[in-house]
Design an enzyme around this catalytic site. Structure first.
Site, mmCIF file in Angstrom:
data_model
loop_
_atom_site.group_PDB
_atom_site.id
_atom_site.type_symbol
_atom_site.label_atom_id
_atom_site.label_comp_id
_atom_site.label_asym_id
_atom_site.label_seq_id
_atom_site.Cartn_x
_atom_site.Cartn_y
_atom_site.Cartn_z
ATOM 1 N N GLU A 184 41.705 102.465 43.749
ATOM 2 C CA GLU A 184 42.008 103.343 45.086
ATOM 3 C C GLU A 184 41.820 104.776 44.698
ATOM 4 O O GLU A 184 41.713 105.219 43.345
ATOM 5 C CB GLU A 184 43.354 103.157 45.461
ATOM 6 C CG GLU A 184 44.483 102.636 44.441
ATOM 7 C CD GLU A 184 44.846 103.944 43.501
ATOM 8 O OE1 GLU A 184 44.639 105.081 44.017
ATOM 9 O OE2 GLU A 184 45.134 103.916 42.368
ATOM 10 N N GLU A 205 42.893 104.477 40.463
ATOM 11 C CA GLU A 205 41.435 104.306 40.399
ATOM 12 C C GLU A 205 41.032 102.847 39.856
ATOM 13 O O GLU A 205 39.931 102.587 40.041
ATOM 14 C CB GLU A 205 40.533 105.402 39.484
ATOM 15 C CG GLU A 205 40.670 106.823 39.844
ATOM 16 C CD GLU A 205 39.635 107.729 39.189
ATOM 17 O OE1 GLU A 205 38.655 107.219 38.290
ATOM 18 O OE2 GLU A 205 39.987 108.840 39.082
#
Length: 353
Positions: free
Chosen positions: A173, A316
């Site tokens: 994300e 991430e």
């Protein structure tokens, strides 16, 4: 299909496949259970795939990217514009997860599911539901319909990647402010006070942490999310990245594909998915123990067994990607190692006398 229909078609991982995978491990010429969690998770993956003949892994990272209106409350160290910058850098393969994924043989798919401004980048999947969420401290993040649409995006993306041959998904994300929304979801779904589950995210000061806890407390008071309805919770105090990732977990379960849970944001989304469909937990694989306060609580709630205890808190999808080579190495032993019969020695026994 609707989310309800998807959930009706999600079945538990195959017990018979897991039993066969256990027999395979027991036949390999090494002490029983000596690879510990590596063996456990390969057995679980056999159940997810529905066969003890686990295929060669083709991994991908789905990175849901979205902005969160709660940044207006001063809960972050950087501005909202960083979400767009990093998402576009993902497209040019110039972020931490992209560098790590290259080494792990994984492809990163950045998804604009709710970034505040239009993005450019050939690798960005354009799935924007709305341009950023509302400020949860004063209003709902989004409507229920928007949350459901974001969940369906995640489910559909897993199906699209499966059609391209991908069979291992890591959840990533990018969204400034998403440790705030994740902590809000943790507080509601776990029934714990905000100050217990709220951390410093990317490095808040003491004053910033106080503002963050206050914003979450107000968000819950203002929006009154229903703890028995995870979609209501994610729509009121969550984010589009979290809703999209919840869909990825549901999509993995529906399509019989293992999904690697990353850090605290990914864990919050996994908990939303598990509340929507408890069987989805059968298809989740832990990666690392997040350094955020809610991390250990999420691990317990989801029954995850993290491989790494490395103090990671980058997000991430980096923790999930770091585990991919470990799974590859475990499969190398599982697939290629000689058995006791092959080398003509007596097999180890589970309970020797």
């Amino acid at each position: 299909m609707t989310i309800e229909t998807i959930c009706q078609h999600i079945v538990p991982a195959s017990q018979s496949a897991m039993e066969l995978a256990q027999k395979r491990w027991n036949s390999i010429a090494k002490p029983l259970g000596s690879l510990g969690l590596l063996e456990v998770e390969i057995i679980r993956m056999a159940g997810m795939f529905g066969t003890a003949q686990i295929p060669v892994l083709k991994p991908a990272v789905i990175a849901m990217c979205a902005d969160n209106g709660v940044v207006a409350e001063g809960v972050t160290q950087t501005g909202q514009e960083v979400t767009a910058i990093v998402t576009e850098n993902m497209s040019s393969r110039d972020t931490s997860v992209c560098r790590m994924a290259r080494r792990a043989g994984a492809t990163v798919f950045p998804v604009d599911i709710g970034v505040a401004v239009p993005l450019q980048g050939e690798h960005i999947l354009q799935k924007n539901i709305r341009r950023g969420t509302g400020n949860i401290a004063i209003e709902p993040a989004m409507t229920r319909q928007e949350a459901e649409a974001a969940i369906l995006v995640g489910i559909e993306l897993v199906g699209d990647l499966k059609a391209q041959g991908y069979n291992l998904i890591a959840t990533g994300e990018m969204g400034i402010g998403n440790t705030t929304t994740s902590a809000a979801i943790a507080a509601v779904l776990l029934g714990i006070e905000p100050q217990v589950v709220t951390g410093r995210g990317a490095g808040l000061s003491d004053q910033g942490l106080v503002r963050k806890i206050d914003a979450i407390t107000r968000a819950i008071a203002v929006n009154q999310p229903d703890p028995s309805d995870a979609i209501d919770v994610v729509s009121k105090v969550g984010g589009l990245d979290l809703a999209g990732l919840a869909g990825v977990f549901l999509g993995g379960a529906y399509h019989h594909i293992p999904v690697l849970v990353d850090g605290v944001i990914s864990m919050a989304a996994a908990l939303v998915a598990a509340e929507i469909c408890p069987t989805a937990k059968d298809y989740m694989v832990g990666s690392h123990a997040s350094a955020e306060p809610a991390g250990a609580l999420f691990v317990d709630a989801l029954g995850l067994k993290p491989f790494l205890f490395a103090g990671m808190r980058l997000g991430e999808g980096t923790g999930a990607v770091a585990v991919m080579p470990i799974l590859d190495m475990a499969l190398a032993v599982y697939d290629e190692m000689s058995t006791f019969d092959d080398i003509e020695i007596e097999a180890y026994q589970e309970n020797p006398q």
